[in-house]
Design an enzyme around this catalytic site. Structure first.
Site, PDB file in Angstrom:
ATOM      1  N   ASN A 118      -6.650  47.528  -4.222  1.00  0.00           N
ATOM      2  CA  ASN A 118      -5.653  47.862  -5.229  1.00  0.00           C
ATOM      3  C   ASN A 118      -6.372  48.575  -6.372  1.00  0.00           C
ATOM      4  O   ASN A 118      -7.384  48.082  -6.879  1.00  0.00           O
ATOM      5  CB  ASN A 118      -4.980  46.584  -5.732  1.00  0.00           C
ATOM      6  CG  ASN A 118      -3.797  46.850  -6.626  1.00  0.00           C
ATOM      7  OD1 ASN A 118      -3.729  47.857  -7.321  1.00  0.00           O
ATOM      8  ND2 ASN A 118      -2.860  45.929  -6.613  1.00  0.00           N
ATOM      9  N   GLY A 142       9.653  43.306  -8.484  1.00  0.00           N
ATOM     10  CA  GLY A 142       8.339  43.477  -9.079  1.00  0.00           C
ATOM     11  C   GLY A 142       7.428  44.467  -8.380  1.00  0.00           C
ATOM     12  O   GLY A 142       6.257  44.572  -8.732  1.00  0.00           O
ATOM     13  N   ALA A 143       7.944  45.205  -7.410  1.00  0.00           N
ATOM     14  CA  ALA A 143       7.108  46.186  -6.713  1.00  0.00           C
ATOM     15  C   ALA A 143       6.792  47.358  -7.635  1.00  0.00           C
ATOM     16  O   ALA A 143       7.697  47.986  -8.172  1.00  0.00           O
ATOM     17  CB  ALA A 143       7.803  46.691  -5.451  1.00  0.00           C
ATOM     18  N   VAL A 191       5.081  50.068  -6.581  1.00  0.00           N
ATOM     19  CA  VAL A 191       5.401  51.192  -5.688  1.00  0.00           C
ATOM     20  C   VAL A 191       6.422  50.621  -4.719  1.00  0.00           C
ATOM     21  O   VAL A 191       6.071  49.981  -3.730  1.00  0.00           O
ATOM     22  CB  VAL A 191       4.147  51.716  -4.947  1.00  0.00           C
ATOM     23  CG1 VAL A 191       4.506  52.846  -4.007  1.00  0.00           C
ATOM     24  CG2 VAL A 191       3.085  52.167  -5.944  1.00  0.00           C
ATOM     25  N   HIS A 214       3.895  47.356   1.212  1.00  0.00           N
ATOM     26  CA  HIS A 214       2.494  46.945   1.093  1.00  0.00           C
ATOM     27  C   HIS A 214       2.426  45.451   0.815  1.00  0.00           C
ATOM     28  O   HIS A 214       3.251  44.897   0.115  1.00  0.00           O
ATOM     29  CB  HIS A 214       1.755  47.736   0.004  1.00  0.00           C
ATOM     30  CG  HIS A 214       2.372  47.640  -1.356  1.00  0.00           C
ATOM     31  ND1 HIS A 214       3.521  48.314  -1.720  1.00  0.00           N
ATOM     32  CD2 HIS A 214       1.993  46.939  -2.445  1.00  0.00           C
ATOM     33  CE1 HIS A 214       3.822  48.047  -2.976  1.00  0.00           C
ATOM     34  NE2 HIS A 214       2.908  47.200  -3.442  1.00  0.00           N
TER      35      HIS A 214
END
Length: 185
Positions: free
Chosen positions: A77, A139-140, A142, A147
């Site tokens: 990340n 809360g993503a 992207v 992922h």
């Protein structure tokens, strides 16, 4: 300078605080210039140029990739919660887990298991947070490319930064972490 001098920088003899970078105050500063790329790009740029579609087109070092599988790959990340924070992504641009193929789901699971073994060996972590945030509302960061997060945790990783300052101190550079994990894979 007295307290009364704090009225403004246009008072003769008054020096603006911005001109005194070495003067201590009540704020501690953690410089994170690498985050400017993320901040300046903004949400629209992240949607226009998917970082998880772009990463496999780069070298492993430039894409922070630690392993390339058949249908999915693992990478660090860029904005980790902890050192060794990995992501497992399908090469295909799909948004949610239910859109993944059976092969992608199986390989996400297999790579996640192997990543846990590798991270235990490389970093001696005591546990993991593993999960997927599906959609922006969940809360993503992207939200248009699936992922899974694999975040190593240590019993001794609690310190005052996350509790008081909502800040994480990361002891290793991403390139060093990527190399150690890739070598151990």
């Amino acid at each position: 300078m007295t307290h009364a001098d704090a009225a403004g920088p246009d008072i003769p003899g008054l020096v603006a605080a911005s001109d005194l970078p070495g003067v201590p105050d009540e704020f501690q500063r953690l410089w994170t210039p690498h985050r400017m790329a993320y901040i300046q790009a903004g949400a629209d740029a992240m949607r226009a140029a998917c970082p998880f579609c772009a990463a496999p087109e780069k070298s492993d070092e430039d894409g922070l990739i630690v392993h390339r599988g058949r249908t999915v790959y693992a990478l660090l990340n860029l904005f980790p919660y902890n050192s060794g924070h990995l992501l497992v992504c399908p090469y295909r641009h799909v948004a949610t887990y239910d859109q993944a193929t059976d092969d992608e789901v199986a390989e996400i699971g297999a790579i996640t298991q192997h990543a846990m073994q590798v991270l235990r060996g490389v970093s001696q972590c005591d546990g993991f947070n593993i999960g997927m945030n599906q959609g922006r509302v969940a809360g993503a960061g992207v939200d248009e490319h699936l992922h899974q997060h694999i975040v190593p945790r240590w019993e001794t990783d609690a310190n005052f930064f996350p509790i008081i300052a909502r800040t994480k101190a990361l002891p290793q550079l991403l390139g060093e972490v990527r190399q150690a994990i890739a070598d151990a894979w």
